[in-house]
Write a protein that holds these residues in place. Structure first.
Motif, PDB file in Angstrom:
ATOM      1  N   ARG A  17       0.822  -1.209   0.000  1.00 28.09           N
ATOM      2  CA  ARG A  17       0.000   0.000   0.000  1.00 28.09           C
ATOM      3  C   ARG A  17       0.859   1.264   0.000  1.00 28.09           C
ATOM      4  O   ARG A  17       0.616   2.200  -0.771  1.00 28.09           O
ATOM      5  CB  ARG A  17      -0.921   0.019   1.211  1.00 28.09           C
ATOM      6  N   ASP A  18       1.870   1.288   0.835  1.00 28.05           N
ATOM      7  CA  ASP A  18       2.742   2.462   0.887  1.00 28.05           C
ATOM      8  C   ASP A  18       3.480   2.663  -0.433  1.00 28.05           C
ATOM      9  O   ASP A  18       3.634   3.794  -0.887  1.00 28.05           O
ATOM     10  CB  ASP A  18       3.733   2.344   2.040  1.00 28.05           C
ATOM     11  N   TYR A  19       3.915   1.586  -1.035  1.00 26.46           N
ATOM     12  CA  TYR A  19       4.600   1.698  -2.332  1.00 26.46           C
ATOM     13  C   TYR A  19       3.656   2.285  -3.380  1.00 26.46           C
ATOM     14  O   TYR A  19       4.034   3.179  -4.133  1.00 26.46           O
ATOM     15  CB  TYR A  19       5.120   0.330  -2.773  1.00 26.46           C
ATOM     16  N   LEU A  20       2.424   1.820  -3.416  1.00 30.77           N
ATOM     17  CA  LEU A  20       1.468   2.300  -4.419  1.00 30.77           C
ATOM     18  C   LEU A  20       0.996   3.728  -4.136  1.00 30.77           C
ATOM     19  O   LEU A  20       0.855   4.537  -5.062  1.00 30.77           O
ATOM     20  CB  LEU A  20       0.260   1.364  -4.489  1.00 30.77           C
ATOM     21  N   GLU A  21       0.746   4.049  -2.891  1.00 33.15           N
ATOM     22  CA  GLU A  21       0.150   5.350  -2.564  1.00 33.15           C
ATOM     23  C   GLU A  21       1.154   6.488  -2.408  1.00 33.15           C
ATOM     24  O   GLU A  21       0.814   7.638  -2.656  1.00 33.15           O
ATOM     25  CB  GLU A  21      -0.693   5.235  -1.295  1.00 33.15           C
ATOM     26  N   TYR A  22       2.366   6.172  -1.986  1.00 35.09           N
ATOM     27  CA  TYR A  22       3.323   7.237  -1.692  1.00 35.09           C
ATOM     28  C   TYR A  22       4.540   7.240  -2.611  1.00 35.09           C
ATOM     29  O   TYR A  22       5.454   8.038  -2.420  1.00 35.09           O
ATOM     30  CB  TYR A  22       3.790   7.153  -0.235  1.00 35.09           C
ATOM     31  N   ASN A  23       4.563   6.350  -3.572  1.00 33.62           N
ATOM     32  CA  ASN A  23       5.736   6.258  -4.428  1.00 33.62           C
ATOM     33  C   ASN A  23       5.958   7.519  -5.259  1.00 33.62           C
ATOM     34  O   ASN A  23       7.077   7.804  -5.665  1.00 33.62           O
ATOM     35  CB  ASN A  23       5.658   5.036  -5.337  1.00 33.62           C
ATOM     36  N   SER A  24       4.924   8.293  -5.502  1.00 31.00           N
ATOM     37  CA  SER A  24       5.109   9.531  -6.258  1.00 31.00           C
ATOM     38  C   SER A  24       6.050  10.496  -5.520  1.00 31.00           C
ATOM     39  O   SER A  24       6.702  11.325  -6.146  1.00 31.00           O
ATOM     40  CB  SER A  24       3.761  10.205  -6.519  1.00 31.00           C
ATOM     41  N   TRP A  25       6.153  10.362  -4.215  1.00 31.46           N
ATOM     42  CA  TRP A  25       7.077  11.202  -3.442  1.00 31.46           C
ATOM     43  C   TRP A  25       8.528  10.785  -3.663  1.00 31.46           C
ATOM     44  O   TRP A  25       9.425  11.600  -3.681  1.00 31.46           O
ATOM     45  CB  TRP A  25       6.788  11.112  -1.954  1.00 31.46           C
ATOM     46  N   PHE A  26       8.737   9.466  -3.787  1.00 41.05           N
ATOM     47  CA  PHE A  26      10.103   8.936  -3.826  1.00 41.05           C
ATOM     48  C   PHE A  26      10.538   8.492  -5.213  1.00 41.05           C
ATOM     49  O   PHE A  26      11.711   8.348  -5.477  1.00 41.05           O
ATOM     50  CB  PHE A  26      10.230   7.766  -2.837  1.00 41.05           C
ATOM     51  N   GLN A  27       9.560   8.211  -6.074  1.00 42.69           N
ATOM     52  CA  GLN A  27       9.803   7.798  -7.453  1.00 42.69           C
ATOM     53  C   GLN A  27      10.760   6.606  -7.530  1.00 42.69           C
ATOM     54  O   GLN A  27      11.750   6.619  -8.242  1.00 42.69           O
ATOM     55  CB  GLN A  27      10.299   8.975  -8.281  1.00 42.69           C
ATOM     56  N   LEU A  28      10.432   5.577  -6.795  1.00 42.98           N
ATOM     57  CA  LEU A  28      11.191   4.332  -6.802  1.00 42.98           C
ATOM     58  C   LEU A  28      10.483   3.348  -7.717  1.00 42.98           C
ATOM     59  O   LEU A  28       9.316   3.039  -7.496  1.00 42.98           O
ATOM     60  CB  LEU A  28      11.275   3.771  -5.374  1.00 42.98           C
ATOM     61  N   GLU A  29      11.155   2.879  -8.728  1.00 44.93           N
ATOM     62  CA  GLU A  29      10.562   1.912  -9.652  1.00 44.93           C
ATOM     63  C   GLU A  29      11.035   0.510  -9.289  1.00 44.93           C
ATOM     64  O   GLU A  29      12.230   0.214  -9.388  1.00 44.93           O
ATOM     65  CB  GLU A  29      10.938   2.247 -11.093  1.00 44.93           C
ATOM     66  N   LEU A  30      10.115  -0.321  -8.877  1.00 48.53           N
ATOM     67  CA  LEU A  30      10.439  -1.707  -8.554  1.00 48.53           C
ATOM     68  C   LEU A  30       9.844  -2.622  -9.617  1.00 48.53           C
ATOM     69  O   LEU A  30       8.706  -2.418 -10.044  1.00 48.53           O
ATOM     70  CB  LEU A  30       9.850  -2.090  -7.194  1.00 48.53           C
ATOM     71  N   PRO A  31      10.588  -3.654 -10.033  1.00 46.68           N
ATOM     72  CA  PRO A  31      10.043  -4.614 -10.991  1.00 46.68           C
ATOM     73  C   PRO A  31       8.879  -5.443 -10.443  1.00 46.68           C
ATOM     74  O   PRO A  31       8.076  -5.968 -11.188  1.00 46.68           O
ATOM     75  CB  PRO A  31      11.217  -5.520 -11.336  1.00 46.68           C
ATOM     76  N   LYS A  32       8.828  -5.595  -9.102  1.00 42.55           N
ATOM     77  CA  LYS A  32       7.772  -6.380  -8.456  1.00 42.55           C
ATOM     78  C   LYS A  32       7.240  -5.600  -7.266  1.00 42.55           C
ATOM     79  O   LYS A  32       7.879  -4.676  -6.780  1.00 42.55           O
ATOM     80  CB  LYS A  32       8.295  -7.711  -7.911  1.00 42.55           C
ATOM     81  N   MET A  33       6.116  -6.028  -6.784  1.00 41.27           N
ATOM     82  CA  MET A  33       5.555  -5.440  -5.569  1.00 41.27           C
ATOM     83  C   MET A  33       6.399  -5.874  -4.364  1.00 41.27           C
ATOM     84  O   MET A  33       6.973  -6.976  -4.362  1.00 41.27           O
ATOM     85  CB  MET A  33       4.111  -5.894  -5.376  1.00 41.27           C
ATOM     86  N   PRO A  34       6.480  -5.044  -3.334  1.00 37.28           N
ATOM     87  CA  PRO A  34       7.266  -5.403  -2.153  1.00 37.28           C
ATOM     88  C   PRO A  34       6.878  -6.756  -1.547  1.00 37.28           C
ATOM     89  O   PRO A  34       7.755  -7.532  -1.146  1.00 37.28           O
ATOM     90  CB  PRO A  34       6.980  -4.263  -1.177  1.00 37.28           C
ATOM     91  N   SER A  35       5.599  -7.060  -1.504  1.00 29.63           N
ATOM     92  CA  SER A  35       5.183  -8.350  -0.925  1.00 29.63           C
ATOM     93  C   SER A  35       5.711  -9.526  -1.735  1.00 29.63           C
ATOM     94  O   SER A  35       5.993 -10.593  -1.179  1.00 29.63           O
ATOM     95  CB  SER A  35       3.663  -8.424  -0.813  1.00 29.63           C
ATOM     96  N   GLN A  36       5.880  -9.348  -3.035  1.00 29.67           N
ATOM     97  CA  GLN A  36       6.419 -10.430  -3.860  1.00 29.67           C
ATOM     98  C   GLN A  36       7.901 -10.655  -3.564  1.00 29.67           C
ATOM     99  O   GLN A  36       8.368 -11.781  -3.541  1.00 29.67           O
ATOM    100  CB  GLN A  36       6.211 -10.146  -5.349  1.00 29.67           C
ATOM    101  N   TYR A  37       8.630  -9.582  -3.321  1.00 27.29           N
ATOM    102  CA  TYR A  37      10.025  -9.740  -2.885  1.00 27.29           C
ATOM    103  C   TYR A  37      10.076 -10.510  -1.578  1.00 27.29           C
ATOM    104  O   TYR A  37      10.939 -11.359  -1.378  1.00 27.29           O
ATOM    105  CB  TYR A  37      10.683  -8.377  -2.661  1.00 27.29           C
ATOM    106  N   MET A  38       9.153 -10.201  -0.660  1.00 27.91           N
ATOM    107  CA  MET A  38       9.119 -10.880   0.629  1.00 27.91           C
ATOM    108  C   MET A  38       8.892 -12.382   0.442  1.00 27.91           C
ATOM    109  O   MET A  38       9.512 -13.187   1.112  1.00 27.91           O
ATOM    110  CB  MET A  38       8.012 -10.304   1.509  1.00 27.91           C
ATOM    111  N   ARG A  39       8.023 -12.720  -0.497  1.00 27.37           N
ATOM    112  CA  ARG A  39       7.746 -14.140  -0.758  1.00 27.37           C
ATOM    113  C   ARG A  39       8.923 -14.817  -1.463  1.00 27.37           C
ATOM    114  O   ARG A  39       9.252 -15.966  -1.175  1.00 27.37           O
ATOM    115  CB  ARG A  39       6.494 -14.275  -1.619  1.00 27.37           C
TER     116      ARG A  39
END
Length: 81
Positions: A49-71
């Motif tokens: 949620r934080d990646y999707l909602e606040y990423n415009s502040w940080f402009q971090l491009e991830l190839p996958k969602m954070p939860s997928q990295y966790m898995r």
């Protein structure tokens, strides 16, 4: 993303994700033993949620969602919850 990760392994994983560690070392995996596993699903939800909602502040491009990295890069164990 680390603000709502919930501490422990979720914070560690969030820092590794943001730093691009898993792109540089795609086979890297961690095992976290005896964690408070009950909060783990919520931590993954909040990181996404934080990646999707606040990423415009940080402009971090991830190839996958954070939860997928966790898995993909973590194993999480508990003795008793």
């Amino acid at each position: 993303m680390t603000q709502h990760a919930g501490g422990g392994p979720a914070n560690t994983m969030a820092q590794l994700i943001v730093d691009g560690t898993f792109e540089r070392f795609p086979q890297l995996k961690f095992y976290f033993a005896e964690i408070n596993a009950a909060i783990f699903p919520a931590a993954m939800y909040y990181m996404d949620r934080d990646y999707l909602e606040y990423n415009s502040w940080f402009q971090l491009e991830l190839p996958k969602m954070p939860s997928q990295y966790m898995r993909d890069h973590g194993l999480y164990g508990m003795v008793r919850e």
